[in-house]
Design a protein around this motif. Structure first.
Motif, PDB file in Angstrom:
ATOM      1  N   ALA A 352       0.709  -1.132   0.145  1.00 27.33           N
ATOM      2  CA  ALA A 352       0.099  -0.031   0.220  1.00 27.33           C
ATOM      3  C   ALA A 352       0.808   1.347   0.017  1.00 27.33           C
ATOM      4  CB  ALA A 352      -0.814  -0.206   1.222  1.00 27.33           C
ATOM      5  N   PRO A 353       1.882   1.274   0.705  1.00 25.79           N
ATOM      6  CA  PRO A 353       2.677   2.776   0.699  1.00 25.79           C
ATOM      7  C   PRO A 353       3.421   2.999  -0.372  1.00 25.79           C
ATOM      8  CG  PRO A 353       3.240   1.253   2.546  1.00 25.79           C
ATOM      9  CD  PRO A 353       2.278   0.362   1.814  1.00 25.79           C
ATOM     10  N   ARG A 354       3.417   2.110  -1.573  1.00 26.08           N
ATOM     11  CA  ARG A 354       4.010   2.371  -2.864  1.00 26.08           C
ATOM     12  C   ARG A 354       3.004   3.272  -3.795  1.00 26.08           C
ATOM     13  NH1 ARG A 354       6.588  -3.513  -4.718  1.00 26.08           N
ATOM     14  NH2 ARG A 354       7.736  -3.884  -2.584  1.00 26.08           N
ATOM     15  N   TYR A 355       1.545   3.197  -3.329  1.00 26.98           N
ATOM     16  CA  TYR A 355       0.736   3.712  -4.186  1.00 26.98           C
ATOM     17  C   TYR A 355       0.221   5.105  -3.588  1.00 26.98           C
ATOM     18  CZ  TYR A 355       0.607  -0.279  -6.494  1.00 26.98           C
ATOM     19  OH  TYR A 355       1.132  -1.607  -7.302  1.00 26.98           O
ATOM     20  N   PRO A 356      -0.405   6.090  -4.233  1.00 25.49           N
ATOM     21  CA  PRO A 356      -0.839   7.381  -3.677  1.00 25.49           C
ATOM     22  C   PRO A 356      -1.751   6.883  -2.296  1.00 25.49           C
ATOM     23  CG  PRO A 356      -0.965   7.483  -5.625  1.00 25.49           C
ATOM     24  CD  PRO A 356      -0.648   6.138  -5.524  1.00 25.49           C
ATOM     25  N   ARG A 357      -1.711   7.774  -1.370  1.00 21.87           N
ATOM     26  CA  ARG A 357      -2.547   7.494  -0.050  1.00 21.87           C
ATOM     27  C   ARG A 357      -3.931   7.707  -0.269  1.00 21.87           C
ATOM     28  NH1 ARG A 357       2.439   6.370   0.671  1.00 21.87           N
ATOM     29  NH2 ARG A 357       3.640   7.478   2.290  1.00 21.87           N
ATOM     30  N   ARG A 358      -4.222   8.848  -0.960  1.00 21.97           N
ATOM     31  CA  ARG A 358      -5.605   9.135  -1.180  1.00 21.97           C
ATOM     32  C   ARG A 358      -6.284   8.158  -2.036  1.00 21.97           C
ATOM     33  NH1 ARG A 358      -8.330  11.680  -5.364  1.00 21.97           N
ATOM     34  NH2 ARG A 358     -10.338  12.674  -4.656  1.00 21.97           N
ATOM     35  N   LYS A 359      -5.641   7.717  -2.940  1.00 23.23           N
ATOM     36  CA  LYS A 359      -6.426   6.625  -3.875  1.00 23.23           C
ATOM     37  C   LYS A 359      -6.592   5.008  -2.976  1.00 23.23           C
ATOM     38  CE  LYS A 359      -4.765   8.284  -8.404  1.00 23.23           C
ATOM     39  NZ  LYS A 359      -4.046   8.092  -9.778  1.00 23.23           N
ATOM     40  N   ILE A 360      -5.563   4.878  -2.111  1.00 21.47           N
ATOM     41  CA  ILE A 360      -5.614   3.676  -1.438  1.00 21.47           C
ATOM     42  C   ILE A 360      -6.789   3.979  -0.301  1.00 21.47           C
ATOM     43  CG2 ILE A 360      -4.701   2.292   0.386  1.00 21.47           C
ATOM     44  CD1 ILE A 360      -3.536   1.763  -2.383  1.00 21.47           C
ATOM     45  N   PHE A 361      -7.169   5.264   0.298  1.00 22.26           N
ATOM     46  CA  PHE A 361      -8.132   5.275   1.275  1.00 22.26           C
ATOM     47  C   PHE A 361      -9.604   5.048   0.302  1.00 22.26           C
ATOM     48  CE2 PHE A 361      -5.126   7.636   4.322  1.00 22.26           C
ATOM     49  CZ  PHE A 361      -5.323   6.605   5.405  1.00 22.26           C
ATOM     50  N   VAL A 474     -13.753  10.827   1.824  1.00 17.58           N
ATOM     51  CA  VAL A 474     -12.357  10.677   1.272  1.00 17.58           C
ATOM     52  C   VAL A 474     -12.107  11.217  -0.080  1.00 17.58           C
ATOM     53  CG1 VAL A 474     -10.829   8.941   0.613  1.00 17.58           C
ATOM     54  CG2 VAL A 474     -11.990   8.619   2.739  1.00 17.58           C
ATOM     55  N   TYR A 475     -13.155  11.052  -0.981  1.00 12.67           N
ATOM     56  CA  TYR A 475     -12.945  11.833  -2.336  1.00 12.67           C
ATOM     57  C   TYR A 475     -12.909  13.153  -2.390  1.00 12.67           C
ATOM     58  CZ  TYR A 475     -13.913  12.458  -7.205  1.00 12.67           C
ATOM     59  OH  TYR A 475     -13.756  13.151  -8.507  1.00 12.67           O
ATOM     60  N   PHE A 476     -13.464  14.042  -1.488  1.00 10.90           N
ATOM     61  CA  PHE A 476     -13.602  15.300  -1.472  1.00 10.90           C
ATOM     62  C   PHE A 476     -12.611  16.120  -0.583  1.00 10.90           C
ATOM     63  CE2 PHE A 476     -17.756  14.689  -3.487  1.00 10.90           C
ATOM     64  CZ  PHE A 476     -17.502  15.549  -4.649  1.00 10.90           C
ATOM     65  N   VAL A 477     -12.148  15.304   0.486  1.00 12.33           N
ATOM     66  CA  VAL A 477     -11.397  16.168   1.479  1.00 12.33           C
ATOM     67  C   VAL A 477     -10.086  15.525   1.815  1.00 12.33           C
ATOM     68  CG1 VAL A 477     -11.489  16.680   3.921  1.00 12.33           C
ATOM     69  CG2 VAL A 477     -13.748  16.596   2.678  1.00 12.33           C
ATOM     70  N   PHE A 478      -9.772  14.418   1.575  1.00 13.90           N
ATOM     71  CA  PHE A 478      -8.420  13.749   1.847  1.00 13.90           C
ATOM     72  C   PHE A 478      -7.334  14.381   1.018  1.00 13.90           C
ATOM     73  CE2 PHE A 478      -8.592   9.918   4.709  1.00 13.90           C
ATOM     74  CZ  PHE A 478      -9.505  10.538   5.442  1.00 13.90           C
ATOM     75  N   PRO A 479      -6.155  14.865   1.297  1.00 17.44           N
ATOM     76  CA  PRO A 479      -5.230  15.426   0.374  1.00 17.44           C
ATOM     77  C   PRO A 479      -4.441  14.186   0.263  1.00 17.44           C
ATOM     78  CG  PRO A 479      -4.508  16.209   2.536  1.00 17.44           C
ATOM     79  CD  PRO A 479      -5.995  15.389   2.726  1.00 17.44           C
TER      80      PRO A 479
END
Length: 525
Positions: A352-361, A474-479
């Protein structure tokens, strides 16, 4: 002593230390296990920082297992509904009570000593729990265990992020929550081994064994170095530089990477201090900080209110609702579920850490919504038809829920929080997360058995709606925070202000050097 300031060359537009650290870390192709000092550091983190969440995992699994241990049920007069909710939720309530004090203690004492303090208190709580004579003594012991755990969690998660090499920081941070499943597997195995005992040792043995992770912390924590960032913030520059040299450069005092890393930390802390001085009493009211606090608060709720509390603490009544009543079968399923969670959670922690955080969440939240909705439909179908196929579908979905949850809410929360919050408010940010997480956990743990008793499968609809809300939030708020150092992320929402502060710092240094040169020239003349 060797100069600590990393060189930037004489070009018109020199590289920033952020860029230098990122570039040199990327160019370093030697794996951590081929670096003796770094390898030692990570091995010391295992029984100290990484063992912290074993306590929570052991607790959740033990409580789950005890509900299928006859001696425990008989001793406490078959707790259910409100009494069961109170017994389970006291651990989280203890954590909520500790949150107002934890950031002050961790910032004042550093990262290691709060872990030592929390470990000692956990040992006391575990001993009281195992020797409990009545209902009140049992829940007080669980309150003490929860109170102690927060100090360990906030200090350990901060230390992992601040002490790990930038190359491995995200992975080590992701492994932090995975040890929850390690503790859970251990507790499930113990309760499976003791559930048939007719004496009270059937539940006292698991209760006493909850002190094992704390014993590991207390035994090894003082062998672990302190956070270099905390040392620099306290003016202990030499100690911080020595630690960075030893563990991030294998003892090479001339390492350009360590020079750049040290300078990066020092400059960023100076810039943070200026921000803190301007807004010392009102730091959370700034737009950037307000966004961070909102994200940390809701992330804590998401971790608890996505339905995980049902499986983690109330698997026994769930299995009863689909026709599985045998205590041995329940304990076997409990052990199998946590073992499966440990396997897929560990795998996901490395991936998971290899990928963008927001997309994983986002992928995690969507997966949880789909799995939990299907689970609700299947258990509703069983309640009407008692179809064995529906019961089997529920079991499958319980096991599918694990990788969906681990993808984001086990692998990334502490990695994300360490990246999201600057150093001077990092422990406060994690404390906000702990407050909402433990408070949300207390509420869900208390009301879940009541909701199951009163509403049956319809209670699950509440979690379906909440999981849908998570996807939207998550879609609208997480950076996005991946791919940058902690110092680069310090001003995630304040990029322009950061540049101004750093430029002011550089100007001050140039003016100081200019005054010194002028003074020396006058003396020579």
């Amino acid at each position: 002593m060797v100069s600590r300031r990393g060189g930037q060359g004489s070009s018109a537009q020199p590289e920033s230390h952020d860029v230098i650290v990122s570039r040199l870390a990327e160019q370093d192709k030697i794996p951590w296990y081929n670096k003796p000092n770094l390898r030692l550091l990570y091995f010391l983190m295992a029984p100290t920082c990484l063992a912290v969440e074993m306590t929570s995992g052991f607790d959740a699994s033990m409580v789950n297992g005890l509900q299928a241990v006859s001696s425990w049920l008989e001793y406490y007069h078959y707790p259910h509904s409100t009494s069961l909710g109170l017994m389970v939720s006291m651990y989280s309530l203890g954590s909520v009570a500790a949150v107002p004090f934890v950031s002050f203690v961790v910032d004042k004492m550093g990262r290691r000593y709060p872990m030592l303090l929390g470990g000692v208190i956990s040992i006391v709580g575990g001993i009281l729990q195992g020797s409990a004579l009545n209902f009140v003594m049992f829940i007080v012991a669980r309150f003490i265990l929860g109170f102690a755990n927060v100090f360990c969690v906030v200090a350990a998660s901060s230390l992992i992020g601040e002490l790990s090499h930038p190359k491995e920081r995200a992975v080590i941070g992701s492994l932090f929550n995975t040890t929850y499943d390690l503790g859970a597997v251990a507790a499930a195995a113990v309760t499976l081994g003791t559930f048939a005992m007719t004496s009270n040792w059937g539940w006292r043995i698991p209760s006493f064994l909850q002190v094992v992770p704390a014993l590991l912390q207390v035994s090894f924590i003082l062998s672990l170095p302190e956070s270099p960032r905390w040392l620099i913030s306290r003016g202990r520059m030499d100690e911080a530089y020595t630690i960075l040299v030893k563990y991030h450069a294998e003892g090479d005092e001339n390492s350009e990477f360590v020079k750049a890393e040290y300078t990066q930390i020092e400059e960023t802390l100076e810039a943070e201090l200026k921000t803190a001085q301007v807004n010392r009493m009102d730091v959370f009211s700034t737009p950037g900080m307000r966004k961070r606090v909102i994200i940390a608060f809701f992330l804590g709720l998401f971790v608890q209110w996505c339905g995980v509390g049902l499986i983690s603490h109330f698997l026994s009544p769930i299995l009863d609702s689909i026709g599985i009543h045998d205590n041995k079968t329940k304990n076997v399923i409990n052990l199998a579920r946590f073992s499966w969670s440990l396997v897929n959670g560990t795998f996901i922690a490395f991936i998971a850490p290899r990928y963008p955080r927001r997309k994983i969440f986002l992928a995690c939240s969507i997966s949880l919504f789909v799995v939990f909705t299907a689970w609700t439909i299947a258990i509703a179908e069983y309640s009407f038809t008692h179809n064995k196929v529906s019961a089997q579908v529920v079991l499958v979905l319980i096991f599918l829920y694990s990788p969906a949850y681990n993808l984001g809410f086990t692998a990334l929360p502490y990695t994300y929080l360490v990246e999201l919050f600057p150093f001077h408010v990092r422990t406060k940010g994690i404390a906000v997360y702990q407050w909402s997480c433990r408070g949300g956990g207390f509420l869900s743990e208390f009301v879940n058995p009541i909701g199951i008793d009163l509403a049956g499968w319809r209670w699950y609809i509440v979690y379906c709606v909440w999981n849908a809300f998570q996807v939207v939030f998550v879609y609208f708020v997480f950076p996005e925070t991946s791919g940058r150092t902690l110092e680069e992320l310090t001003f995630l929402y304040e990029g322009d202000h950061r540049q101004e502060l750093l430029e002011d710092s550089e100007l001050e240094v140039l003016l100081e050097h200019g005054e010194t040169d002028t003074h020396e020239a006058m003396e020579d003349s």
